[in-house]
Design an enzyme around this catalytic site. Structure first.
Site, mmCIF file in Angstrom:
data_model
loop_
_atom_site.group_PDB
_atom_site.id
_atom_site.type_symbol
_atom_site.label_atom_id
_atom_site.label_comp_id
_atom_site.label_asym_id
_atom_site.label_seq_id
_atom_site.Cartn_x
_atom_site.Cartn_y
_atom_site.Cartn_z
ATOM 1 N N LYS A 221 0.937 54.095 146.816
ATOM 2 C CA LYS A 221 -0.023 55.110 146.363
ATOM 3 C C LYS A 221 -1.456 54.567 146.381
ATOM 4 O O LYS A 221 -2.412 55.317 146.622
ATOM 5 C CB LYS A 221 0.369 55.625 144.974
ATOM 6 C CG LYS A 221 1.685 56.413 144.978
ATOM 7 C CD LYS A 221 1.626 57.649 145.862
ATOM 8 C CE LYS A 221 2.804 58.566 145.659
ATOM 9 N NZ LYS A 221 2.723 59.786 146.482
ATOM 10 N N SER B 292 -0.800 59.157 142.952
ATOM 11 C CA SER B 292 -0.218 58.968 141.604
ATOM 12 C C SER B 292 -1.147 58.099 140.781
ATOM 13 O O SER B 292 -1.898 57.274 141.338
ATOM 14 C CB SER B 292 1.140 58.273 141.714
ATOM 15 O OG SER B 292 1.594 57.861 140.440
ATOM 16 N N TYR C 43 6.117 51.319 144.804
ATOM 17 C CA TYR C 43 5.585 52.698 144.770
ATOM 18 C C TYR C 43 4.082 52.658 144.508
ATOM 19 O O TYR C 43 3.305 53.355 145.173
ATOM 20 C CB TYR C 43 6.326 53.469 143.680
ATOM 21 C CG TYR C 43 5.834 54.874 143.401
ATOM 22 C CD1 TYR C 43 6.096 55.918 144.285
ATOM 23 C CD2 TYR C 43 5.132 55.166 142.233
ATOM 24 C CE1 TYR C 43 5.662 57.212 144.013
ATOM 25 C CE2 TYR C 43 4.694 56.450 141.949
ATOM 26 C CZ TYR C 43 4.963 57.472 142.841
ATOM 27 O OH TYR C 43 4.533 58.753 142.562
HETATM 28 N N1 LIG Z 1 6.465 64.183 139.062
HETATM 29 C C1 LIG Z 1 5.619 63.270 138.647
HETATM 30 O O1 LIG Z 1 5.602 62.888 137.458
HETATM 31 C C2 LIG Z 1 4.646 62.656 139.586
HETATM 32 C C3 LIG Z 1 3.729 61.729 139.075
HETATM 33 C C4 LIG Z 1 2.807 61.156 139.947
HETATM 34 C C5 LIG Z 1 2.792 61.499 141.283
HETATM 35 N N2 LIG Z 1 3.706 62.397 141.751
HETATM 36 C C6 LIG Z 1 3.632 62.706 143.182
HETATM 37 O O2 LIG Z 1 3.738 64.097 143.380
HETATM 38 C C7 LIG Z 1 4.344 64.347 144.659
HETATM 39 C C8 LIG Z 1 5.476 65.334 144.503
HETATM 40 O O3 LIG Z 1 6.439 64.798 143.610
HETATM 41 P P1 LIG Z 1 7.448 65.717 142.795
HETATM 42 O O4 LIG Z 1 7.522 65.144 141.441
HETATM 43 O O5 LIG Z 1 7.126 67.145 142.982
HETATM 44 O O6 LIG Z 1 8.808 65.349 143.557
HETATM 45 P P2 LIG Z 1 10.157 66.202 143.822
HETATM 46 O O7 LIG Z 1 10.265 67.339 142.871
HETATM 47 O O8 LIG Z 1 11.244 65.191 143.863
HETATM 48 O O9 LIG Z 1 9.908 66.783 145.274
HETATM 49 C C9 LIG Z 1 9.780 65.936 146.368
HETATM 50 C C10 LIG Z 1 9.768 66.765 147.626
HETATM 51 O O10 LIG Z 1 9.658 65.890 148.750
HETATM 52 C C11 LIG Z 1 10.691 66.222 149.698
HETATM 53 N N3 LIG Z 1 10.945 65.037 150.492
HETATM 54 C C12 LIG Z 1 11.418 63.830 150.083
HETATM 55 N N4 LIG Z 1 11.495 62.976 151.108
HETATM 56 C C13 LIG Z 1 11.052 63.650 152.204
HETATM 57 C C14 LIG Z 1 10.894 63.313 153.561
HETATM 58 N N5 LIG Z 1 11.199 62.092 153.999
HETATM 59 N N6 LIG Z 1 10.411 64.245 154.424
HETATM 60 C C15 LIG Z 1 10.097 65.485 153.983
HETATM 61 N N7 LIG Z 1 10.227 65.872 152.691
HETATM 62 C C16 LIG Z 1 10.705 64.963 151.819
HETATM 63 C C17 LIG Z 1 11.832 66.728 148.829
HETATM 64 O O11 LIG Z 1 12.764 67.559 149.496
HETATM 65 P P3 LIG Z 1 14.045 67.007 150.327
HETATM 66 O O12 LIG Z 1 14.654 65.940 149.481
HETATM 67 O O13 LIG Z 1 14.896 68.209 150.504
HETATM 68 O O14 LIG Z 1 13.496 66.508 151.618
HETATM 69 C C18 LIG Z 1 11.043 67.563 147.823
HETATM 70 O O15 LIG Z 1 10.710 68.816 148.384
HETATM 71 C C19 LIG Z 1 4.765 62.980 145.206
HETATM 72 O O16 LIG Z 1 3.837 62.527 146.152
HETATM 73 C C20 LIG Z 1 4.760 62.088 143.978
HETATM 74 O O17 LIG Z 1 4.515 60.740 144.278
HETATM 75 C C21 LIG Z 1 4.624 62.976 140.949
#
Ligand SMILES: NC(=O)c1ccc[n+]([C@@H]2O[C@H](COP(=O)([O-])OP(=O)(O)OC[C@H]3O[C@@H](n4cnc5c(N)ncnc54)[C@H](OP(=O)(O)O)[C@@H]3O)[C@@H](O)[C@H]2O)c1
Length: 251
Positions: free
Chosen positions: A161, A144, A157
């Site tokens: 990261k 991130s 967080y």
């Molecule tokens: N969205 C943003 O703005 C943003 C910005 C910076 C970085 N990121 C990074 O991008 C990545 C993906 O984020 P996203 O925004 O796509 O999140 P998301 O839509 O909330 O998806 C998160 C995924 O992780 C799974 N998950 C959560 N805890 C888990 C565990 N303990 N074991 C296995 N699976 C697990 C969730 O499914 P279940 O709950 O069903 O397990 C879901 O499939 C992350 O690393 C995040 O830090 C996102």
């Protein structure tokens, strides 16, 4: 032209929705056999079904990456089903606490580190022998912009990261000799469930994007396409890199 992923086996953690789901779809469209992971079997079954509908190859393996047994099972089952591992995307995330560091208790800190840092560490180590025996591999850690520059309320967080980015670089140094490339992607604000509390606040989002060079929130596909490049042989000389995909936020 970016090379395809035909014949490659990829694991994507946290792939039931958001960025992980988009990466799984991109990889499958590129010809990889994709292991789709998250904690909820019914959610990953839906993703696998839709990949199969467009002719892709995928398998759902449910598991909590914060749990050692589930991590072992994810790696061992993948090798059993597909014969090895070429690509690992550490994408699953938790952020159980928003607020000042002074208010974060030790169990919450441990949970954040366990899923965001320890799981990528364990999974990478467990995938390493298979990648090495196949002549190389690609590990992509979804980090991130918070790992580069922290914002108020996101302290723990951000710590997780930043540690993930350093894990990326350390593994890249040690495993380059085995042709295993390790890179990080640092997204900015991407419209997913994880970031909903931010982008659903219209006033906040308007102000936020007005400060970005690209003047908009990003999409999951814009992260998946970078992950695809880093997974493919087209990025064969890229390792230890920390890429931002943030609309220019960190400039
Ligand atoms: N969205 C943003 O703005 C943003 C910005 C910076 C970085 N990121 C990074 O991008 C990545 C993906 O984020 P996203 O925004 O796509 O999140 P998301 O839509 O909330 O998806 C998160 C995924 O992780 C799974 N998950 C959560 N805890 C888990 C565990 N303990 N074991 C296995 N699976 C697990 C969730 O499914 P279940 O709950 O069903 O397990 C879901 O499939 C992350 O690393 C995040 O830090 C996102």
């Amino acid at each position: 032209m970016i090379q395809d992923l035909k014949g490659k086996v990829a694991i994507v953690t946290g792939a039931s929705k958001g960025i992980g789901e988009a990466i799984a779809r991109y990889f499958a469209r590129g010809g990889a056999s994709v292991v789709v992971n998250s904690r909820k079997q019914e959610d990953i079954d839906i993703v696998v079904q839709s990949i199969k509908e467009f002719g892709g190859e995928a398998t759902a393996i449910a598991g909590n990456v914060g749990n050692e047994e589930d991590i072992k099972n994810l790696i061992e089952s993948t090798i059993q089903i597909y014969g090895g591992i070429d690509i690992l995307v550490n994408n699953a995330v938790v952020n159980p606490y928003y607020g000042p560091i002074i208010g974060c208790d030790a169990p919450t800190f441990d949970k954040t580190i366990s899923v965001n840092v320890k799981a990528p560490f364990e999974l990478s180590k467990l995938a390493y022998p298979s990648m090495k025996s196949r002549g190389g591999g690609a590990i992509i850690n979804i980090s991130s912009v918070e790992g580069i520059s922290p914002h108020e309320g996101m302290g723990i967080y951000s710590v997780s990261k930043a540690a993930l980015n350093m894990l990326t670089k350390s593994c890249a140094i040690e495993w380059g000799v085995d042709n295993i490339r390790v890179n990080s992607i640092c997204p900015g604000l991407i419209k997913t469930k994880f970031s909903q509390a931010l982008w659903s606040n219209e006033q906040w989002t308007k102000h936020f994007v007005s400060q970005l060079p690209l003047k908009r929130v990003g999409t999951v596909e814009e992260i998946a396409s970078l992950a695809y490049f880093l997974a493919s042989d087209s990025s064969s000389y890229v390792t230890g890199a920390v890429y931002t995909a943030d609309g220019g936020l960190t400039l």
